[in-house]
Design a protein around this motif. Structure first.
Motif, PDB file in Angstrom:
ATOM      1  N   GLU A  21       1.708  -2.735 -10.118  1.00 41.59           N
ATOM      2  CA  GLU A  21       1.105  -2.940  -8.803  1.00 41.59           C
ATOM      3  C   GLU A  21       0.860  -4.423  -8.542  1.00 41.59           C
ATOM      4  O   GLU A  21       1.078  -4.904  -7.434  1.00 41.59           O
ATOM      5  CB  GLU A  21      -0.194  -2.161  -8.655  1.00 41.59           C
ATOM      6  CG  GLU A  21      -0.810  -2.406  -7.296  1.00 41.59           C
ATOM      7  CD  GLU A  21      -1.817  -1.366  -6.860  1.00 41.59           C
ATOM      8  OE1 GLU A  21      -2.518  -1.650  -5.891  1.00 41.59           O
ATOM      9  OE2 GLU A  21      -1.894  -0.303  -7.467  1.00 41.59           O
ATOM     10  N   ARG A  25       2.396  -6.245  -5.439  1.00 42.26           N
ATOM     11  CA  ARG A  25       1.489  -6.883  -4.477  1.00 42.26           C
ATOM     12  C   ARG A  25       1.870  -8.355  -4.297  1.00 42.26           C
ATOM     13  O   ARG A  25       1.913  -8.862  -3.176  1.00 42.26           O
ATOM     14  CB  ARG A  25       0.050  -6.758  -4.957  1.00 42.26           C
ATOM     15  CG  ARG A  25      -0.963  -7.490  -4.080  1.00 42.26           C
ATOM     16  CD  ARG A  25      -2.321  -7.566  -4.756  1.00 42.26           C
ATOM     17  NE  ARG A  25      -2.925  -6.280  -4.865  1.00 42.26           N
ATOM     18  CZ  ARG A  25      -3.903  -5.844  -4.083  1.00 42.26           C
ATOM     19  NH1 ARG A  25      -4.371  -6.621  -3.140  1.00 42.26           N
ATOM     20  NH2 ARG A  25      -4.416  -4.659  -4.259  1.00 42.26           N
ATOM     21  N   GLU A  29       3.021  -9.866  -0.793  1.00 45.84           N
ATOM     22  CA  GLU A  29       2.254 -10.939  -0.150  1.00 45.84           C
ATOM     23  C   GLU A  29       3.122 -12.174   0.077  1.00 45.84           C
ATOM     24  O   GLU A  29       2.958 -12.873   1.074  1.00 45.84           O
ATOM     25  CB  GLU A  29       0.995 -11.267  -0.945  1.00 45.84           C
ATOM     26  CG  GLU A  29      -0.056 -10.164  -0.913  1.00 45.84           C
ATOM     27  CD  GLU A  29      -0.611  -9.850   0.477  1.00 45.84           C
ATOM     28  OE1 GLU A  29      -0.443 -10.630   1.434  1.00 45.84           O
ATOM     29  OE2 GLU A  29      -1.221  -8.764   0.616  1.00 45.84           O
ATOM     30  N   TRP A  42      -1.656  -6.091   1.926  1.00 45.56           N
ATOM     31  CA  TRP A  42      -1.298  -5.046   0.961  1.00 45.56           C
ATOM     32  C   TRP A  42      -2.240  -3.843   1.054  1.00 45.56           C
ATOM     33  O   TRP A  42      -1.799  -2.704   1.091  1.00 45.56           O
ATOM     34  CB  TRP A  42      -1.318  -5.639  -0.447  1.00 45.56           C
ATOM     35  CG  TRP A  42      -1.074  -4.642  -1.528  1.00 45.56           C
ATOM     36  CD1 TRP A  42      -2.015  -3.997  -2.287  1.00 45.56           C
ATOM     37  CD2 TRP A  42       0.186  -4.155  -1.988  1.00 45.56           C
ATOM     38  NE1 TRP A  42      -1.411  -3.154  -3.179  1.00 45.56           N
ATOM     39  CE2 TRP A  42      -0.058  -3.234  -3.024  1.00 45.56           C
ATOM     40  CE3 TRP A  42       1.507  -4.408  -1.626  1.00 45.56           C
ATOM     41  CZ2 TRP A  42       0.953  -2.575  -3.695  1.00 45.56           C
ATOM     42  CZ3 TRP A  42       2.519  -3.752  -2.312  1.00 45.56           C
ATOM     43  CH2 TRP A  42       2.245  -2.844  -3.326  1.00 45.56           C
ATOM     44  N   GLU A  43      -3.534  -4.100   1.117  1.00 46.16           N
ATOM     45  CA  GLU A  43      -4.528  -3.018   1.134  1.00 46.16           C
ATOM     46  C   GLU A  43      -4.364  -2.101   2.343  1.00 46.16           C
ATOM     47  O   GLU A  43      -4.711  -0.934   2.291  1.00 46.16           O
ATOM     48  CB  GLU A  43      -5.962  -3.571   1.143  1.00 46.16           C
ATOM     49  CG  GLU A  43      -6.327  -4.379  -0.078  1.00 46.16           C
ATOM     50  CD  GLU A  43      -5.778  -5.810  -0.032  1.00 46.16           C
ATOM     51  OE1 GLU A  43      -5.469  -6.338   1.058  1.00 46.16           O
ATOM     52  OE2 GLU A  43      -5.643  -6.396  -1.122  1.00 46.16           O
ATOM     53  N   ASP A  44      -3.835  -2.640   3.447  1.00 46.53           N
ATOM     54  CA  ASP A  44      -3.679  -1.864   4.677  1.00 46.53           C
ATOM     55  C   ASP A  44      -2.270  -1.278   4.840  1.00 46.53           C
ATOM     56  O   ASP A  44      -2.020  -0.553   5.794  1.00 46.53           O
ATOM     57  CB  ASP A  44      -3.993  -2.737   5.900  1.00 46.53           C
ATOM     58  CG  ASP A  44      -5.436  -3.214   5.894  1.00 46.53           C
ATOM     59  OD1 ASP A  44      -6.290  -2.536   5.280  1.00 46.53           O
ATOM     60  OD2 ASP A  44      -5.707  -4.271   6.496  1.00 46.53           O
ATOM     61  N   GLU A  47       0.781   3.892   1.652  1.00 47.50           N
ATOM     62  CA  GLU A  47       1.060   4.179   0.245  1.00 47.50           C
ATOM     63  C   GLU A  47       2.563   4.216  -0.013  1.00 47.50           C
ATOM     64  O   GLU A  47       3.032   3.709  -1.025  1.00 47.50           O
ATOM     65  CB  GLU A  47       0.418   5.512  -0.157  1.00 47.50           C
ATOM     66  CG  GLU A  47       0.688   5.920  -1.600  1.00 47.50           C
ATOM     67  CD  GLU A  47       0.095   4.986  -2.641  1.00 47.50           C
ATOM     68  OE1 GLU A  47       0.638   4.927  -3.755  1.00 47.50           O
ATOM     69  OE2 GLU A  47      -0.914   4.306  -2.344  1.00 47.50           O
ATOM     70  N   GLN A  50       3.847   0.771  -0.357  1.00 46.20           N
ATOM     71  CA  GLN A  50       3.480   0.205  -1.653  1.00 46.20           C
ATOM     72  C   GLN A  50       4.379   0.755  -2.759  1.00 46.20           C
ATOM     73  O   GLN A  50       4.818   0.016  -3.642  1.00 46.20           O
ATOM     74  CB  GLN A  50       2.010   0.479  -1.953  1.00 46.20           C
ATOM     75  CG  GLN A  50       1.068  -0.284  -1.052  1.00 46.20           C
ATOM     76  CD  GLN A  50      -0.397   0.001  -1.364  1.00 46.20           C
ATOM     77  OE1 GLN A  50      -0.729   0.590  -2.376  1.00 46.20           O
ATOM     78  NE2 GLN A  50      -1.276  -0.434  -0.471  1.00 46.20           N
TER      79      GLN A  50
END
Length: 163
Positions: A21, A25, A29, A42-44, A47, A50
């Motif tokens: 991960e 990430r 980014e 990344w957080e938004d 899934e 990702q």
């Protein structure tokens, strides 16, 4: 986590453990920095997005000679068959004698296989006589599953509740 192994010039094998991960990430980014207005942090990100970045990082590492032992944990698969729900954490077969028993004369003994790859769930037909159907279409190769999908085995419809 995964292990990335490579041979140093001195012949000593180094084992480096890095979070898949974290690498995904970092790559995401970096890509986002080149396109700041078009991509969420990344957080938004969804899934599935990702997971795609994790698969891409794994593939790139493989192309550069780094060996990856991908241990991305698969999410559990929750299926609704009739009035019963079944939860699976590893791959399994469905059919008249599968792990997921389908009591249907039109289902084969081992009709369909459900499996994971890179943390995502797939379904594939196992050469059944009547085929395996996903959302009304007969499948001929492994197909990615998502919430709400309807898998038809014989005359029985199994609904994907969560992946």
């Amino acid at each position: 986590m995964f292990c990335a192994s490579h041979h140093a010039t001195s012949g000593i094998i180094e084992d480096v453990t890095v979070g898949l991960e974290h690498l995904a990430r970092t790559a995401y980014e970096a890509h986002r920095a080149a396109n700041p207005a078009s991509l969420p942090p990344w957080e938004d990100s969804p899934e599935q997005e990702q997971q795609a970045w994790k698969a891409a990082v794994s593939a790139v590492a493989g192309q550069t000679g780094v060996t990856l032992a991908d241990t991305v944990p698969a999410q559990s698969l929750l299926l609704q068959a009739g009035d019963q729900q079944h939860t699976f954490r590893t791959g399994f077969t469905a059919g008249r004698q599968g792990v997921l028993v389908i009591n249907d004369d039109f289902a084969s003994t081992h009709h369909a296989r459900f499996r994971t790859a890179h943390g995502l769930w797939y379904v594939e037909d196992m050469g059944s006589r009547n085929g395996t159907w996903l959302n009304g279409r007969r499948i001929h190769a492994p197909q990615l599953l998502k919430k709400g999908d309807k898998v038809k085995i014989g005359h029985t419809v199994v609904i994907v509740v969560t992946t």
